[in-house]
Motif scaffolding. Sequence first.
Motif, PDB file in Angstrom:
ATOM      1  N   CYS A  21       0.812  -1.225   0.000  1.00  0.00           N
ATOM      2  CA  CYS A  21       0.000   0.000   0.000  1.00  0.00           C
ATOM      3  C   CYS A  21       0.844   1.273   0.000  1.00  0.00           C
ATOM      4  O   CYS A  21       0.293   2.363  -0.157  1.00  0.00           O
ATOM      5  N   ASN A  22       2.148   1.164   0.164  1.00  0.00           N
ATOM      6  CA  ASN A  22       3.011   2.340   0.097  1.00  0.00           C
ATOM      7  C   ASN A  22       2.974   2.924  -1.313  1.00  0.00           C
ATOM      8  O   ASN A  22       2.730   2.204  -2.287  1.00  0.00           O
ATOM      9  N   PRO A  23       3.245   4.229  -1.439  1.00  0.00           N
ATOM     10  CA  PRO A  23       3.321   4.838  -2.773  1.00  0.00           C
ATOM     11  C   PRO A  23       4.416   4.171  -3.613  1.00  0.00           C
ATOM     12  O   PRO A  23       5.384   3.607  -3.072  1.00  0.00           O
ATOM     13  N   LYS A  24       4.265   4.237  -4.922  1.00  0.00           N
ATOM     14  CA  LYS A  24       5.255   3.637  -5.815  1.00  0.00           C
ATOM     15  C   LYS A  24       6.645   4.216  -5.580  1.00  0.00           C
ATOM     16  O   LYS A  24       7.644   3.512  -5.680  1.00  0.00           O
ATOM     17  N   SER A  25       6.686   5.506  -5.249  1.00  0.00           N
ATOM     18  CA  SER A  25       7.982   6.160  -5.011  1.00  0.00           C
ATOM     19  C   SER A  25       8.693   5.591  -3.792  1.00  0.00           C
ATOM     20  O   SER A  25       9.898   5.766  -3.638  1.00  0.00           O
ATOM     21  N   GLU A  26       7.938   4.880  -2.930  1.00  0.00           N
ATOM     22  CA  GLU A  26       8.534   4.274  -1.729  1.00  0.00           C
ATOM     23  C   GLU A  26       8.620   2.757  -1.841  1.00  0.00           C
ATOM     24  O   GLU A  26       8.752   2.054  -0.850  1.00  0.00           O
ATOM     25  N   GLY A  27       8.498   2.232  -3.066  1.00  0.00           N
ATOM     26  CA  GLY A  27       8.653   0.795  -3.289  1.00  0.00           C
ATOM     27  C   GLY A  27       7.369  -0.012  -3.210  1.00  0.00           C
ATOM     28  O   GLY A  27       7.387  -1.225  -3.360  1.00  0.00           O
ATOM     29  N   GLY A  28       6.240   0.647  -2.999  1.00  0.00           N
ATOM     30  CA  GLY A  28       4.958  -0.058  -2.967  1.00  0.00           C
ATOM     31  C   GLY A  28       4.267  -0.007  -4.314  1.00  0.00           C
ATOM     32  O   GLY A  28       4.849   0.418  -5.313  1.00  0.00           O
ATOM     33  N   LEU A  29       3.015  -0.453  -4.315  1.00  0.00           N
ATOM     34  CA  LEU A  29       2.231  -0.432  -5.549  1.00  0.00           C
ATOM     35  C   LEU A  29       1.186   0.691  -5.558  1.00  0.00           C
ATOM     36  O   LEU A  29       0.431   0.836  -6.504  1.00  0.00           O
ATOM     37  N   GLY A  30       1.153   1.462  -4.484  1.00  0.00           N
ATOM     38  CA  GLY A  30       0.233   2.589  -4.413  1.00  0.00           C
ATOM     39  C   GLY A  30      -1.224   2.203  -4.226  1.00  0.00           C
ATOM     40  O   GLY A  30      -2.107   2.985  -4.562  1.00  0.00           O
ATOM     41  N   LEU A  31      -1.476   1.001  -3.696  1.00  0.00           N
ATOM     42  CA  LEU A  31      -2.860   0.586  -3.437  1.00  0.00           C
ATOM     43  C   LEU A  31      -3.414   1.360  -2.250  1.00  0.00           C
ATOM     44  O   LEU A  31      -2.669   1.846  -1.406  1.00  0.00           O
ATOM     45  N   LYS A  32      -4.732   1.475  -2.198  1.00  0.00           N
ATOM     46  CA  LYS A  32      -5.379   2.211  -1.109  1.00  0.00           C
ATOM     47  C   LYS A  32      -5.194   1.479   0.218  1.00  0.00           C
ATOM     48  O   LYS A  32      -5.415   0.288   0.318  1.00  0.00           O
ATOM     49  N   ASP A  33      -4.825   2.235   1.231  1.00  0.00           N
ATOM     50  CA  ASP A  33      -4.771   1.741   2.600  1.00  0.00           C
ATOM     51  C   ASP A  33      -6.193   1.841   3.151  1.00  0.00           C
ATOM     52  O   ASP A  33      -6.758   2.939   3.215  1.00  0.00           O
ATOM     53  N   ILE A  34      -6.782   0.709   3.528  1.00  0.00           N
ATOM     54  CA  ILE A  34      -8.198   0.670   3.924  1.00  0.00           C
ATOM     55  C   ILE A  34      -8.475   1.587   5.112  1.00  0.00           C
ATOM     56  O   ILE A  34      -9.473   2.318   5.131  1.00  0.00           O
ATOM     57  N   LYS A  35      -7.607   1.602   6.095  1.00  0.00           N
ATOM     58  CA  LYS A  35      -7.839   2.417   7.295  1.00  0.00           C
ATOM     59  C   LYS A  35      -7.844   3.909   6.941  1.00  0.00           C
ATOM     60  O   LYS A  35      -8.757   4.641   7.339  1.00  0.00           O
ATOM     61  N   SER A  36      -6.869   4.350   6.170  1.00  0.00           N
ATOM     62  CA  SER A  36      -6.822   5.763   5.771  1.00  0.00           C
ATOM     63  C   SER A  36      -7.976   6.105   4.851  1.00  0.00           C
ATOM     64  O   SER A  36      -8.570   7.181   4.944  1.00  0.00           O
ATOM     65  N   TRP A  37      -8.315   5.199   3.943  1.00  0.00           N
ATOM     66  CA  TRP A  37      -9.426   5.421   3.015  1.00  0.00           C
ATOM     67  C   TRP A  37     -10.734   5.558   3.783  1.00  0.00           C
ATOM     68  O   TRP A  37     -11.551   6.422   3.488  1.00  0.00           O
ATOM     69  N   ASN A  38     -10.947   4.710   4.796  1.00  0.00           N
ATOM     70  CA  ASN A  38     -12.161   4.773   5.605  1.00  0.00           C
ATOM     71  C   ASN A  38     -12.255   6.121   6.329  1.00  0.00           C
ATOM     72  O   ASN A  38     -13.314   6.747   6.355  1.00  0.00           O
ATOM     73  N   LYS A  39     -11.153   6.583   6.883  1.00  0.00           N
ATOM     74  CA  LYS A  39     -11.155   7.871   7.574  1.00  0.00           C
ATOM     75  C   LYS A  39     -11.397   9.022   6.597  1.00  0.00           C
ATOM     76  O   LYS A  39     -12.131   9.960   6.894  1.00  0.00           O
ATOM     77  N   ALA A  40     -10.792   8.945   5.419  1.00  0.00           N
ATOM     78  CA  ALA A  40     -10.988   9.992   4.413  1.00  0.00           C
ATOM     79  C   ALA A  40     -12.448  10.043   3.966  1.00  0.00           C
ATOM     80  O   ALA A  40     -13.034  11.128   3.828  1.00  0.00           O
ATOM     81  N   CYS A  41     -13.057   8.887   3.759  1.00  0.00           N
ATOM     82  CA  CYS A  41     -14.478   8.844   3.378  1.00  0.00           C
ATOM     83  C   CYS A  41     -15.350   9.417   4.488  1.00  0.00           C
ATOM     84  O   CYS A  41     -16.309  10.140   4.230  1.00  0.00           O
ATOM     85  N   MET A  42     -15.006   9.096   5.719  1.00  0.00           N
ATOM     86  CA  MET A  42     -15.772   9.602   6.857  1.00  0.00           C
ATOM     87  C   MET A  42     -15.670  11.124   6.944  1.00  0.00           C
ATOM     88  O   MET A  42     -16.664  11.807   7.158  1.00  0.00           O
ATOM     89  N   LEU A  43     -14.477  11.662   6.760  1.00  0.00           N
ATOM     90  CA  LEU A  43     -14.289  13.112   6.797  1.00  0.00           C
ATOM     91  C   LEU A  43     -15.049  13.798   5.667  1.00  0.00           C
ATOM     92  O   LEU A  43     -15.664  14.855   5.861  1.00  0.00           O
ATOM     93  N   LEU A  44     -15.024  13.198   4.475  1.00  0.00           N
ATOM     94  CA  LEU A  44     -15.766  13.758   3.353  1.00  0.00           C
ATOM     95  C   LEU A  44     -17.266  13.729   3.630  1.00  0.00           C
ATOM     96  O   LEU A  44     -17.980  14.696   3.342  1.00  0.00           O
ATOM     97  N   LEU A  45     -17.753  12.642   4.219  1.00  0.00           N
ATOM     98  CA  LEU A  45     -19.162  12.538   4.574  1.00  0.00           C
ATOM     99  C   LEU A  45     -19.548  13.626   5.582  1.00  0.00           C
ATOM    100  O   LEU A  45     -20.563  14.305   5.415  1.00  0.00           O
TER     101      LEU A  45
END
Length: 166
Positions: free
Chosen positions: A119-143
């Motif tokens: 889930c790390n960004p590609k620039s940090e050696g990951g594949l840039g997939l969504k982190d579920i915990k951060s995504w859930n918090k971001a959706c909650m804040l947007l709501l």
Amino acid sequence: MESVMGVTIVLDYFYEISGLKLNISKCEIFTVGISVQSLNNIINSSSFKHGTLPVRYLGIPLVIRKLTVKDCQPLIDKVKQLIFPQSIINKIEQICSRYFWKGSDIPVAGAGINWDRICNPKSEGGLGLKDIKSWNKACMLLLIRRLLAGEFAMGCLDSQLFNQES
């Protein structure tokens, strides 16, 4: 009793035309100035529950006085429940990992790379997939932002939410 039967007839006609039905378990009847026997007859014939005042919507009493924090606590509790507990996030990540490595929900033995690292960004050696915990918090804040701004329509979150970049 005649009034209740009249309402029931109108609702039955509405059901025939629209194809919709009431959820009888959520229906309540409010009465004043009738005998206990009349109330029991109405409840038995309609299957409605006897409601009590104040009427509540989303757990908040519909009253003309200023609402208190105590009045709104059920709504606050519901908003808090929209954030997934860590155990649910772990289960979702487990399922995602299994599909990533095996293409199905089959337990994976010895996956090559930790899911957090993927889930790390590609620039940090990951594949840039969504982190579920951060995504859930971001959706909650947007709501919450949309609720406060009066932009939230009845129903579910719209597709715009899920098409935004993180």
